[in-house]
Design a protein around this motif. Structure first.
Motif, PDB file in Angstrom:
ATOM      1  N   LYS A 162     107.015  21.740 -50.649  1.00  0.00           N
ATOM      2  CA  LYS A 162     106.306  21.163 -49.516  1.00  0.00           C
ATOM      3  C   LYS A 162     107.504  19.826 -48.994  1.00  0.00           C
ATOM      4  N   SER A 167      98.519   1.686 -47.065  1.00  0.00           N
ATOM      5  CA  SER A 167      98.690   3.043 -46.082  1.00  0.00           C
ATOM      6  C   SER A 167      99.060   2.572 -44.957  1.00  0.00           C
ATOM      7  N   THR A 168      99.980   3.354 -44.003  1.00  0.00           N
ATOM      8  CA  THR A 168     100.280   3.043 -42.627  1.00  0.00           C
ATOM      9  C   THR A 168      99.056   3.578 -42.026  1.00  0.00           C
ATOM     10  N   GLN A 208     104.587   2.583 -49.698  1.00  0.00           N
ATOM     11  CA  GLN A 208     103.271   2.450 -49.470  1.00  0.00           C
ATOM     12  C   GLN A 208     102.428   2.581 -50.899  1.00  0.00           C
ATOM     13  N   ARG A 265      97.991   8.006 -48.507  1.00  0.00           N
ATOM     14  CA  ARG A 265      96.971   9.115 -48.417  1.00  0.00           C
ATOM     15  C   ARG A 265      97.423  10.431 -47.773  1.00  0.00           C
ATOM     16  N   GLY A 266      97.026  11.404 -48.684  1.00  0.00           N
ATOM     17  CA  GLY A 266      97.077  13.026 -48.025  1.00  0.00           C
ATOM     18  C   GLY A 266      95.772  13.440 -47.570  1.00  0.00           C
ATOM     19  N   ARG A 267      95.766  14.721 -47.213  1.00  0.00           N
ATOM     20  CA  ARG A 267      94.453  15.368 -46.957  1.00  0.00           C
ATOM     21  C   ARG A 267      93.615  15.763 -48.104  1.00  0.00           C
TER      22      ARG A 267
HETATM   23  C1  BTN Z   1      99.023  15.586 -46.458  1.00  0.00           C
HETATM   24  O1  BTN Z   1      99.901  16.739 -46.595  1.00  0.00           O
HETATM   25  O2  BTN Z   1      98.058  15.719 -47.426  1.00  0.00           O
HETATM   26  C2  BTN Z   1      99.140  14.781 -45.499  1.00  0.00           C
HETATM   27  C3  BTN Z   1     100.120  13.747 -45.979  1.00  0.00           C
HETATM   28  C4  BTN Z   1     100.175  12.554 -45.023  1.00  0.00           C
HETATM   29  C5  BTN Z   1     100.931  11.331 -45.535  1.00  0.00           C
HETATM   30  C6  BTN Z   1     101.373  10.182 -44.573  1.00  0.00           C
HETATM   31  S1  BTN Z   1     102.534   8.997 -45.060  1.00  0.00           S
HETATM   32  C7  BTN Z   1     102.261   8.067 -43.720  1.00  0.00           C
HETATM   33  C8  BTN Z   1     100.552   8.224 -43.344  1.00  0.00           C
HETATM   34  N1  BTN Z   1     100.050   7.286 -44.354  1.00  0.00           N
HETATM   35  C9  BTN Z   1      99.246   7.698 -45.294  1.00  0.00           C
HETATM   36  O3  BTN Z   1      98.347   6.845 -46.139  1.00  0.00           O
HETATM   37  N2  BTN Z   1      99.367   9.082 -45.130  1.00  0.00           N
HETATM   38  C10 BTN Z   1     100.070   9.512 -44.021  1.00  0.00           C
END
Ligand code: BTN
Length: 469
Positions: free
Chosen positions: A332, A239-240, A261, A265-267
């Protein structure tokens, strides 16, 4: 013979054409060049054309010119030779034949490796041998573990004669040839006997990569007026966001972008689908000279940077679903993840992660998502979009430091997806009425009372949308 410019970055060490009727070359492209391919496909195609041109003119021993047809495919107006090229993982493959290849030139358009492997191997074999690997390594594994000539010949057969996918360990080239009729006859008459490694010395690969890539640290330093900036460009990472979190460096501004990746990861602990090479995945480490309390509304400002960039660069009119999801037609398109990593008296360090679906096809992203490609049916240069987005974010953050969210409220309202819709939090239900100067969502309940909801306090459900934040 004309000298191709690719000699500037690659030297052919071995060039040993035989007098067979069909030739096959496999050119290994170092990882950096493969990466460059994802960044500047048009440029890569040009280089590929020059390699091909050079090989072919040695073969016919006179100058020839390869042009690109409207589909970006190399094309030569000559009866003397037929050729076809294909990219697979880190390899560039070239087939040349004296007889017209005819049909298969069409078929070779399907040169994407994933497609290649899917149409060729059966599901079980793919799962066991390929799909356990990140996408970019699948091509390498494929070539390491499988006899290339056979694979190639079988691919021709599969694509032209609609063979059902095969299990390589249980397939015999003779049986295959017996099956393919006309093509089988040509193949048997002129067996593809020579697989030659076209050895190239990539001593200047770094220069080559630098010439192709559109994103340079030094340009960014200038564009963002930040001499102490550090840029990481990665082929793959978990994950960045995590990558930046693990850094110990003290750079003012750190940007990390990856082509892929494994654990995006998201929220709310969700995952962010990150198919290889097609979308933007990046994180920015930024330090704001204020306490975390002053950061209210920050995610809205980042959202604003995204939608404004999209409108300018692509014409796509996206909306922001408070607090920070980017939507087009109820699907989205992009997500933002902001994490605070360090709080000191007068400064807060945070990581802003953004995932923007750029060129992904519908099947590569979740049903609730969309991409610029799906919306406009056009492909985009994702690094160009990234550059413009970084510019917007930097400008907006500098303004945010001075004015807070109040300085953006008017602009933001034009993109408010929830405005006047029915929304629900854990405690309040009512009509969304925009945001206040802190970036809080205003909800009017059925009695006419107005409530303020902070992005950290509540998740929101819009009745017109199934996704729950
Ligand atoms: C969301 O809408 O849930 C947030 C998503 C965010 C994704 C980005 S991709 C680059 C960065 N690295 C991750 O692991 N997540 C964020």
């Amino acid at each position: 013979m004309t000298n191709s410019p690719y000699h500037l970055w690659a030297t052919i060490k071995k060039f040993d054409l035989q007098n067979d009727e069909v030739h096959f070359w496999l050119i290994h492209l170092p990882q950096k060049v493969t990466r460059a391919r994802f960044e500047a496909l048009h440029q890569f195609k040009k280089e590929r054309r020059l390699i091909l041109q050079d090989i072919l003119q040695r073969y016919v021993n006179k100058p020839i010119e390869i042009i690109e047809n409207p589909n970006g495919k190399p094309y030569m107006d000559s009866q003397e030779l037929s050729f076809s090229t294909s990219h697979s993982g880190e390899y560039l493959a070239i087939v040349i034949a004296k007889d017209p290849i005819g049909l298969d030139i069409e078929k070779f358009r399907q040169r994407d490796f994933l497609h290649f492997s899917q149409s060729f191997f059966d599901e079980a074999w793919r799962q066991q041998h390929l799909e356990t690997l990140p996408y970019y390594l699948q091509g390498v594994r494929f070539y390491q573990e499988w006899v290339i000539t056979e694979a190639w010949v079988k691919y021709l057969g599969e694509s032209i004669f609609n063979f059902t996918p095969v299990n390589p360990s249980a397939c015999d080239i003779q049986i295959f040839q017996a099956k393919v009729g006309l093509w089988g006859a040509i193949i048997q008459k002129h067996p593809i006997s020579s697989i030659q490694k076209f050895e190239i010395d990539w001593h200047l690969e770094e220069d080559y990569y630098n010439a192709l890539t559109l994103l340079h640290e030094k340009d960014l330093k200038k564009m963002l007026s930040c001499p102490n900036l550090k840029l990481y460009r990665l082929a793959t990472i978990d994950s960045t966001q995590q990558f930046i979190k693990n850094l110990t460096s003290e750079n003012t501004l750190v940007i990390c972008q990856s082509e892929y990746q494994t654990h995006g990861r998201g929220r709310f602990g969700r995952t962010w689908e990150s198919p290889h090479g097609v979308n933007l995945y990046f994180s920015i480490r930024y330090t704001l000279p204020c306490s975390p309390q002053k950061l209210e509304g920050l995610s809205l400002v980042v959202g604003l940077s995204i939608v404004q960039m999209l409108a300018k660069e692509t014409g796509v009119l996206a909306k922001i679903k408070w607090p920070n999801d980017i939507y087009v037609q109820n699907k989205k398109l992009a997500g933002i993840l902001i994490e605070i990593t360090d709080i000191q008296t007068y400064q807060t360090r945070l990581i802003i992660g953004i995932g923007l679906n750029v060129n992904a096809k519908a099947k590569e992203i979740p049903d609730v998502g969309t991409s610029l490609f799906e919306i406009t049916k056009k492909s985009y240069d994702k690094l160009h979009l990234l550059k413009q987005l970084l510019k917007n974010i930097r400008e907006h953050l500098l303004k945010f430091e001075k004015e807070g969210f109040g300085g953006f409220i008017k602009e933001w309202q034009a993109y408010d997806m929830l405005y006047q819709t029915q929304v629900k939090t854990q405690t309040i239900q009512g009509t969304a009425k925009g945001v206040n100067e802190k970036g809080y969502l205003l909800i009017q309940d059925s009695k006419g009372l107005m409530h303020e909801v902070g992005s950290g306090d509540a998740s929101i459900q819009s009745f017109s949308n199934q996704e729950k934040d």
